[in-house]
Write a protein that holds these residues in place. Structure first.
Motif: not given
Length: 89
Positions: A49-57
């Motif tokens: 779950l943390t991968f996409v938000p971290k990647f975008l940020a």
């Protein structure tokens, strides 16, 4: 090349690494903490779950701070290249 010159050069390189990586690491830490709190509150235990938000940020931080980071690294490289004759002596 004296020990003091080597220590000074290493200090300068390490400080540049810390300065340029700090925005990426801090935003990654903050997003991870927010997602972790969200997972705790909602009892969702999905590891990815943390991968996409971290990647975008991180991509956003690179877009916003990328030119500054590149200028810092280029400045360090130029400084080291200008000091080569001093290192050879």
């Amino acid at each position: 090349m004296t020990e003091a010159m080597i220590i000074d050069m290493a200090r300068e390189v390490l400080w540049t690494i810390v300065k340029t990586s700090a925005p990426l690491l801090i935003i990654s830490l903050v997003i991870g903490l927010i997602i972790s709190i969200f997972q705790t509150i909602t009892s969702i235990q999905e590891q990815t779950l943390t991968f996409v938000p971290k990647f975008l940020a991180i991509m956003l931080v690179i877009v916003l701070c990328g030119s500054w980071m590149l200028n810092e690294m280029s400045g360090l490289f130029e400084s080291l290249m200008m000091r080569i004759p001093e290192f050879i002596k």
